[in-house]
Scaffold this motif. Structure first.
Motif, PDB file in Angstrom:
ATOM      1  N   THR A   1       0.803  -1.217   0.000  1.00  0.00           N
ATOM      2  CA  THR A   1       0.000   0.000   0.000  1.00  0.00           C
ATOM      3  C   THR A   1       0.839   1.272   0.000  1.00  0.00           C
ATOM      4  O   THR A   1       0.447   2.273  -0.616  1.00  0.00           O
ATOM      5  N   THR A   2       1.975   1.262   0.655  1.00  0.00           N
ATOM      6  CA  THR A   2       2.810   2.467   0.713  1.00  0.00           C
ATOM      7  C   THR A   2       3.283   2.867  -0.677  1.00  0.00           C
ATOM      8  O   THR A   2       3.154   4.024  -1.099  1.00  0.00           O
TER       9      THR A   2
ATOM     10  N   TYR B   1      -6.675   4.146   1.273  1.00  0.00           N
ATOM     11  CA  TYR B   1      -6.785   4.845   2.555  1.00  0.00           C
ATOM     12  C   TYR B   1      -7.876   4.211   3.415  1.00  0.00           C
ATOM     13  O   TYR B   1      -7.718   4.059   4.634  1.00  0.00           O
TER      14      TYR B   1
ATOM     15  N   SER C   1      -8.815   1.104   3.417  1.00  0.00           N
ATOM     16  CA  SER C   1      -8.333  -0.174   3.930  1.00  0.00           C
ATOM     17  C   SER C   1      -7.410   0.013   5.128  1.00  0.00           C
ATOM     18  O   SER C   1      -7.253  -0.902   5.949  1.00  0.00           O
ATOM     19  N   GLU C   2      -6.807   1.194   5.239  1.00  0.00           N
ATOM     20  CA  GLU C   2      -5.914   1.498   6.353  1.00  0.00           C
ATOM     21  C   GLU C   2      -6.605   2.336   7.428  1.00  0.00           C
ATOM     22  O   GLU C   2      -5.958   2.827   8.344  1.00  0.00           O
TER      23      GLU C   2
ATOM     24  N   ARG D   1      -7.815   5.225   7.208  1.00  0.00           N
ATOM     25  CA  ARG D   1      -7.477   6.646   7.078  1.00  0.00           C
ATOM     26  C   ARG D   1      -8.672   7.329   6.413  1.00  0.00           C
ATOM     27  O   ARG D   1      -8.648   7.712   5.257  1.00  0.00           O
TER      28      ARG D   1
END
Length: 267
Positions: A50-51, A78, A80-81, A83
């Motif tokens: 992801t990053t 975002y 999924s994280e 955020r």
């Protein structure tokens, strides 16, 4: 262009390592090609990196600020994280910009309206889910209403509009859903879900009607919403936990169950 086409083929076949190599080489040869950065970001997201996916999609956006597709995919990452604020900003931008060449089919230079509506539906549904998870139920309901107006063949847009309003304690929570049921707009399993939410059948009856594991997990989730409405938080917690444990991670109900459990734990 040859590398991009080759990468598309590998991506479609599930050969993600090969697709990544193709798109990486395309970026090296033409670092100003936003499509190459977009496809590399999408491939990296599929691989769970992801990053680097966010970095590639951000570069695609920098190269083509008018593109909605890269913002939408980055917003999903975002999400999924967890955020959510960043996800909502990306989804809002995607909605403002509208479907682009990365997301809609065109024929004779004319964008397919049906396809564009499907894409717009995805944008509103995604932002509605982000608002819901953040606890902004009024904004979530508004986006679910837009989802339902664009394209709602299974009825889940109107179902989730009702769920968001129930969570927001709106007096009109079941009006649109009841009307859709009376008009026969919901059929098969979605109709069962709708009848559960408006109180025409019990949670036990809905669970007994489930024909597979996916429907069982949904029955638990929507039963939890009904239990919350009746202020039985213990039963609601148990139903949400069953949905969390039984639903596929890609399901809206899975992600919502986690958010609802967090809200209950914070009370």
């Amino acid at each position: 262009m040859a590398l991009l086409k080759h990468g598309f083929g590998n991506f479609a076949l599930g050969n993600m390592d090969a697709a990544q190599a193709d798109f990486t080489e395309a970026v090296r040869l033409n670092p100003k090609n936003n499509y190459a950065h977009h496809e590399l970001g999408l491939t990296l997201a599929k691989k769970g990196d992801t990053t680097r996916a966010i970095a590639s999609l951000t570069e695609a956006i920098n190269l083509d600020p008018s593109g909605a597709a890269s913002r939408f995919i980055r917003g999903q990452i975002y999400m999924s994280e967890d955020r959510l604020n960043e996800a909502i900003r990306d989804f809002t931008d995607a909605i403002r910009l509208g479907p682009d060449k990365n997301t809609t089919f065109a024929k004779d230079q004319e964008v397919s309206r049906l396809e564009a509506d499907r894409v717009a539906t995805d944008y509103y549904a995604a932002r509605g889910d982000a608002y819901y998870r953040r606890g902004d139920f009024r904004d979530a309901a508004s986006d679910y209403d837009r989802e339902a107006r664009f394209s709602d063949p299974d009825g889940y847009g109107v179902i989730w509009g009702s769920v968001a309003r129930m969570q927001g304690r709106s007096a009109d929570a079941g009006i649109a859903l009841s009307a859709a049921l009376d008009k026969g707009q919901l059929r098969d399993w979605p109709r069962t879900v709708g009848e559960l939410l408006v109180g025409r059948i019990t949670p036990a009856a809905a669970l007994a009607s489930a024909r597979n594991a996916d429907q069982t997990c949904e029955a638990h989730y929507y039963a939890g919403i009904v239990q919350l409405k009746s202020k039985d938080t213990v039963a609601a917690r148990n139903e949400f936990a069953a949905a969390r444990d039984g639903c596929p991670t890609s399901f809206r109900e899975y992600r919502a169950a986690i958010a609802d459990l967090k809200r209950l734990q914070a009370q």
